[in-house]
Design a protein around this motif. Structure first.
Motif, PDB file in Angstrom:
ATOM      1  N   GLY A  96      19.053 -35.840  88.502  1.00 36.91           N
ATOM      2  CA  GLY A  96      20.104 -35.080  87.832  1.00 36.91           C
ATOM      3  C   GLY A  96      19.681 -33.673  87.460  1.00 36.91           C
ATOM      4  O   GLY A  96      20.406 -32.961  86.768  1.00 36.91           O
ATOM      5  N   ILE A  97      18.497 -33.274  87.909  1.00 42.87           N
ATOM      6  CA  ILE A  97      18.054 -31.899  87.675  1.00 42.87           C
ATOM      7  C   ILE A  97      18.678 -31.025  88.754  1.00 42.87           C
ATOM      8  O   ILE A  97      18.472 -31.252  89.943  1.00 42.87           O
ATOM      9  CB  ILE A  97      16.516 -31.792  87.679  1.00 42.87           C
ATOM     10  N   ILE A  98      19.455 -30.052  88.319  1.00 33.05           N
ATOM     11  CA  ILE A  98      20.173 -29.162  89.230  1.00 33.05           C
ATOM     12  C   ILE A  98      19.286 -27.993  89.639  1.00 33.05           C
ATOM     13  O   ILE A  98      19.284 -27.566  90.792  1.00 33.05           O
ATOM     14  CB  ILE A  98      21.460 -28.645  88.549  1.00 33.05           C
ATOM     15  N   LYS A 107      23.333 -29.131  80.847  1.00 32.52           N
ATOM     16  CA  LYS A 107      22.462 -28.747  79.740  1.00 32.52           C
ATOM     17  C   LYS A 107      21.249 -28.016  80.300  1.00 32.52           C
ATOM     18  O   LYS A 107      20.915 -28.154  81.481  1.00 32.52           O
ATOM     19  CB  LYS A 107      21.969 -29.984  78.974  1.00 32.52           C
ATOM     20  N   ARG A 108      20.591 -27.280  79.433  1.00 32.81           N
ATOM     21  CA  ARG A 108      19.366 -26.592  79.806  1.00 32.81           C
ATOM     22  C   ARG A 108      18.257 -26.999  78.844  1.00 32.81           C
ATOM     23  O   ARG A 108      18.493 -27.106  77.637  1.00 32.81           O
ATOM     24  CB  ARG A 108      19.585 -25.083  79.709  1.00 32.81           C
ATOM     25  N   TYR A 109      17.076 -27.252  79.383  1.00 26.39           N
ATOM     26  CA  TYR A 109      15.916 -27.597  78.572  1.00 26.39           C
ATOM     27  C   TYR A 109      14.771 -26.647  78.924  1.00 26.39           C
ATOM     28  O   TYR A 109      14.584 -26.295  80.086  1.00 26.39           O
ATOM     29  CB  TYR A 109      15.446 -29.031  78.851  1.00 26.39           C
ATOM     30  N   GLU A 129      17.807 -26.998  84.388  1.00 28.98           N
ATOM     31  CA  GLU A 129      19.246 -27.175  84.202  1.00 28.98           C
ATOM     32  C   GLU A 129      19.572 -28.545  84.752  1.00 28.98           C
ATOM     33  O   GLU A 129      19.204 -28.870  85.893  1.00 28.98           O
ATOM     34  CB  GLU A 129      20.039 -26.104  84.935  1.00 28.98           C
ATOM     35  N   VAL A 130      20.240 -29.362  83.941  1.00 28.33           N
ATOM     36  CA  VAL A 130      20.492 -30.757  84.314  1.00 28.33           C
ATOM     37  C   VAL A 130      21.974 -31.070  84.219  1.00 28.33           C
ATOM     38  O   VAL A 130      22.716 -30.427  83.481  1.00 28.33           O
ATOM     39  CB  VAL A 130      19.680 -31.728  83.420  1.00 28.33           C
ATOM     40  N   ASP A 131      22.393 -32.088  84.978  1.00 26.58           N
ATOM     41  CA  ASP A 131      23.787 -32.516  84.900  1.00 26.58           C
ATOM     42  C   ASP A 131      23.984 -33.447  83.698  1.00 26.58           C
ATOM     43  O   ASP A 131      23.027 -33.790  82.992  1.00 26.58           O
ATOM     44  CB  ASP A 131      24.256 -33.146  86.213  1.00 26.58           C
TER      45      ASP A 131
END
Length: 112
Positions: free
Chosen positions: A41-43, A4-6, A59-61
């Motif tokens: 979990g932040i990629i 996901k993206r935040y 961007e996170v897993d």
């Protein structure tokens, strides 16, 4: 599950010296802070600046959650030290909820 993206926003105190100091600090983010970001979990994380407004793209897993990240940070003395140091430069955006620092932004358009 996919990544996901935040997008998040935060303001800095509108003072050129403080803004420059904030930028300088982010050229050498402490290793413990980097490790905490990655372990949550932040990629990928990028922060952009215009004037005194910050924009963060994360961007996170699939396992990432803001609650989990917050709890991890609360238990990490180096992250708390970093956050305390950074808070002297930061100013919450007017639309922030009570107790909120970085404010989650609403996606309103995507080119497909």
């Amino acid at each position: 599950m996919e990544n996901k993206r935040y997008a998040l926003a935060l303001d800095l105190i509108d003072d050129p010296e403080l803004i420059n100091a904030y930028k300088k600090a982010h050229r050498k983010v402490w290793p413990a802070v980097i490790d905490s970001i990655k372990n949550s979990g932040i990629i990928n994380m990028e922060i952009y600046l215009t004037g005194n407004r910050l924009f963060m793209l994360m961007e996170v897993d699939a396992l990432f959650s803001f609650d989990k990240k917050s709890k991890m940070d609360a238990k990490n003395p180096k992250v708390q030290e970093w956050e305390t140091l950074m808070s002297k430069y930061q100013k919450i955006v007017p639309s922030a909820e009570k107790g909120e620092k970085w404010t989650l932004m609403e996606k309103i358009f995507q080119l497909e």
